[in-house]
Design an enzyme around this catalytic site. Structure first.
Site, PDB file in Angstrom:
ATOM      1  N   HIS A  94     -38.547  29.183  27.709  1.00 26.79           N
ATOM      2  CA  HIS A  94     -37.226  29.380  28.323  1.00 26.79           C
ATOM      3  C   HIS A  94     -37.048  30.824  28.797  1.00 26.79           C
ATOM      4  O   HIS A  94     -35.966  31.410  28.673  1.00 26.79           O
ATOM      5  CB  HIS A  94     -36.102  28.999  27.347  1.00 26.79           C
ATOM      6  CG  HIS A  94     -36.134  27.574  26.911  1.00 26.79           C
ATOM      7  ND1 HIS A  94     -35.559  26.557  27.648  1.00 26.79           N
ATOM      8  CD2 HIS A  94     -36.690  26.969  25.823  1.00 26.79           C
ATOM      9  CE1 HIS A  94     -35.757  25.401  27.022  1.00 26.79           C
ATOM     10  NE2 HIS A  94     -36.442  25.634  25.929  1.00 26.79           N
ATOM     11  N   ASN A 142     -31.392  20.368  25.978  1.00 24.15           N
ATOM     12  CA  ASN A 142     -32.090  20.306  27.259  1.00 24.15           C
ATOM     13  C   ASN A 142     -31.319  19.405  28.217  1.00 24.15           C
ATOM     14  O   ASN A 142     -30.307  18.810  27.849  1.00 24.15           O
ATOM     15  CB  ASN A 142     -33.515  19.763  27.088  1.00 24.15           C
ATOM     16  CG  ASN A 142     -34.486  20.788  26.531  1.00 24.15           C
ATOM     17  OD1 ASN A 142     -34.377  21.971  26.820  1.00 24.15           O
ATOM     18  ND2 ASN A 142     -35.422  20.335  25.732  1.00 24.15           N
ATOM     19  N   TYR A 146     -36.335  29.314  15.782  1.00 23.83           N
ATOM     20  CA  TYR A 146     -35.491  30.026  16.735  1.00 23.83           C
ATOM     21  C   TYR A 146     -34.966  31.341  16.166  1.00 23.83           C
ATOM     22  O   TYR A 146     -35.061  32.400  16.792  1.00 23.83           O
ATOM     23  CB  TYR A 146     -34.334  29.133  17.202  1.00 23.83           C
ATOM     24  CG  TYR A 146     -34.729  28.215  18.329  1.00 23.83           C
ATOM     25  CD1 TYR A 146     -35.731  27.254  18.135  1.00 23.83           C
ATOM     26  CD2 TYR A 146     -34.141  28.297  19.568  1.00 23.83           C
ATOM     27  CE1 TYR A 146     -36.116  26.411  19.159  1.00 23.83           C
ATOM     28  CE2 TYR A 146     -34.513  27.448  20.601  1.00 23.83           C
ATOM     29  CZ  TYR A 146     -35.492  26.513  20.393  1.00 23.83           C
ATOM     30  OH  TYR A 146     -35.873  25.694  21.419  1.00 23.83           O
TER      31      TYR A 146
END
Length: 513
Positions: free
Chosen positions: A56, A129, A339
């Protein structure tokens, strides 16, 4: 393992017994912190690129507001969802997944849809997404998958052999691959594109009552896409077209709007459902669990500084608030670690102090201190340990997440759900797509798969044939393959199919990636 093959090891040289299944407490989980191989592999992956995001990397963001339009308090105690009309400030970052920061907005790729709610109980991040499914269902495979979407370590070029080798070894990817190579793989812009939480999450009202939930964000303008030829044209004339389109429309007062829905599944319904609701390669039918309206999302303000806000924004599925929790979804379980770990590497231990990441409707009160880029008062003179008797912050016991019973052996569990990985992409191909969409899908796949070596073309075409005979036949014909050979391969087990393509002398023309 053959005698001449090198054993896979961890970074400390210990042999690895399994590299496809994370350790869980029984099946389906949840995942275990003791899985040192997964953490070793993922922590290294999180640090592979400095300072660009590993995935990303290219994105565009904007601020906005989420407003509750329907009562969902019977399902969750989350305060930002507590009353109709309530508004919460948000920041939304769109992105492509595989490309670098300088890549084109029109690349055939899923689009990230990462949303930060600045709630009065802390920041809630929904990191989704523009597709309801993903390529894999176990996070132990994620670094390998992303490597296949990046650059060949020898040539530094994108490699169709890497991509199709991985996909052909993982039939679970067929659903997302079919979506990716349809026109949905090239959205027209960010404004007119749906978003999904993709994973299954928990909503709860107290420690005893919970449901499973899936998020849907429906663009008011519909999901608009473009043909591959138009996507290629735009790469040459305006590689940043979606970034430009989003900024210009917000700047001109044409604010993008999404209607927000959820699917609610009770624990009993989940246990008896024909699909595994914790498998992110599967969807939950809207016929079985209709969409329930929740609110609206409007983007109405551009950032003042791209780097300070959009580039430094950090989203983590582990950023949860009371009333919302994780599920047994193994990909989600892996993301809970990965993350936040990536942000500590990319932005530092105090990334939460960067204004775009800092809670706006509450203050941070804990016992974490020091670290690079500590820009606040570092807790001042207050104690840095718990418990204490010097008026330090205290826990709030009445917000406990429901405790779920676990039965099973700790270890790497084979995926045993009886539902096939071929069923849902087959329904998508036969029942959802029109003939025009099917033609476009075949054209896109043939164009991409045609760049791979023959044994990968045969192996993947056999998988498409298992999804739908027409699907596999048209791909095989488009690639000028021997259809009878494709059909023969489709009748084998996955392991037999892979071995057959490796043993066939006709496929010995390329010995490496």
């Amino acid at each position: 393992m053959a005698d001449d093959q090198k054993p896979m090891t961890t970074s400390n040289g210990a042999p690895v017994e399994n590299d496809t299944h994370t350790q869980t407490a029984g099946w389906p989980g949840p995942s275990l912190l003791q899985d040192v191989h997964f953490i070793d592999k993922m922590a290294h992956f999180d640090r592979e690129v400095i300072p660009e995001r590993r995935v990303h990397a290219k994105g565009a963001g904007a601020y906005g507001v989420f407003e509750v339009t329907h009562d969902v308090t019977q399902y969750t105690r989350a305060k930002f969802l507590s009353e109709i009309g309530k508004q919460t400030e948000v920041f939304l970052r769109f992105s492509t997944v595989g490309g670098e920061r300088g890549s084109a907005d029109t690349e055939r790729d899923p689009r990230g849809f990462a949303l930060k709610f600045y709630t009065e109980e802390g920041n809630y991040d929904l990191v989704g997404n523009n597709t309801p499914v993903f390529f894999i269902r176990d996070p132990l495979k994620f670094p390998d998958f992303i490597h296949t979407q990046k650059r060949d370590p020898r040539t530094n070029l994108k490699s169709p052999n890497m991509m199709w080798d991985f996909w052909s070894l993982h039939p679970e990817s067929l659903h997302q691959v079919t979506i990716l190579f349809s026109d949905r793989g090239t959205p027209a812009n960010y404004r007119e594109m749906h978003g999904f939480g993709s994973h299954t999450f928990m909503w709860y009202t107290d420690a005893s009552n919970y449901v499973w939930v899936k998020y849907h964000f429906k663009a008011r303008g519909g999901f608009k896409t473009m043909h591959a030829s138009e996507a290629d044209r735009l790469k040459a004339v305006d590689a940043d077209h979606a970034t430009r389109d989003l900024f210009d429309n917000i700047e001109n007062g044409n604010f993008p709007v999404w209607d927000v829905f959820v699917q609610i599944i009770t624990p009993d319904e989940a246990r008896n459902y024909k699909y595994d609701i914790f498998d992110v390669t599967k969807t939950v039918s809207q016929k079985d669990f209709p969409l329930i309206p929740v609110g609206t999302l409007t983007l109405n303000r551009n950032p003042e500084n791209y780097f300070a806000e959009t580039e430094q924004s950090a989203f983590a599925p582990s950023n949860l608030v009371p009333g919302i929790g994780p599920s047994f979804d193994k990909m989600l379980q892996g993301r809970l670690f990965s993350y936040a770990d990536t942000h500590r590497h990319r932005l530092g231990a105090n990334h939460h102090l960067i204004p775009v990441n800092n809670p706006k409707s509450t203050s941070v009160q804990n016992y974490q201190r020091d670290g690079a880029m500590m820009t606040g008062n570092n807790g001042g003179r207050s104690p840095n340990y718990y418990p204490n008797t010097f008026s330090g912050p205290q826990v709030k016991a009445d917000i406990s997440v429901p405790q779920l019973a676990m039965i099973g052996n700790m270890g790497r569990q084979e995926y045993t759900h009886p539902n096939s990985d071929f069923e849902q992409p087959g329904i998508l191909y036969r029942e959802v797509m029109t003939e025009d969409k099917r033609e476009q899908l075949i054209e896109n796949i043939v164009g991409a798969l045609g760049g791979a070596i023959k044994r990968l073309q045969y192996r993947q075409s056999a998988l498409f044939y298992l999804v739908d005979e027409d699907y596999g036949t048209r791909v095989a014909k488009g690639l000028n393959l021997d259809l009878n050979r494709v059909i023969e391969l489709s009748k084998l087990s996955q392991d037999e199919r892979v071995q057959a393509t490796l043993d066939d002398e006709a496929f010995k023309e390329v010995a490496s990636v």
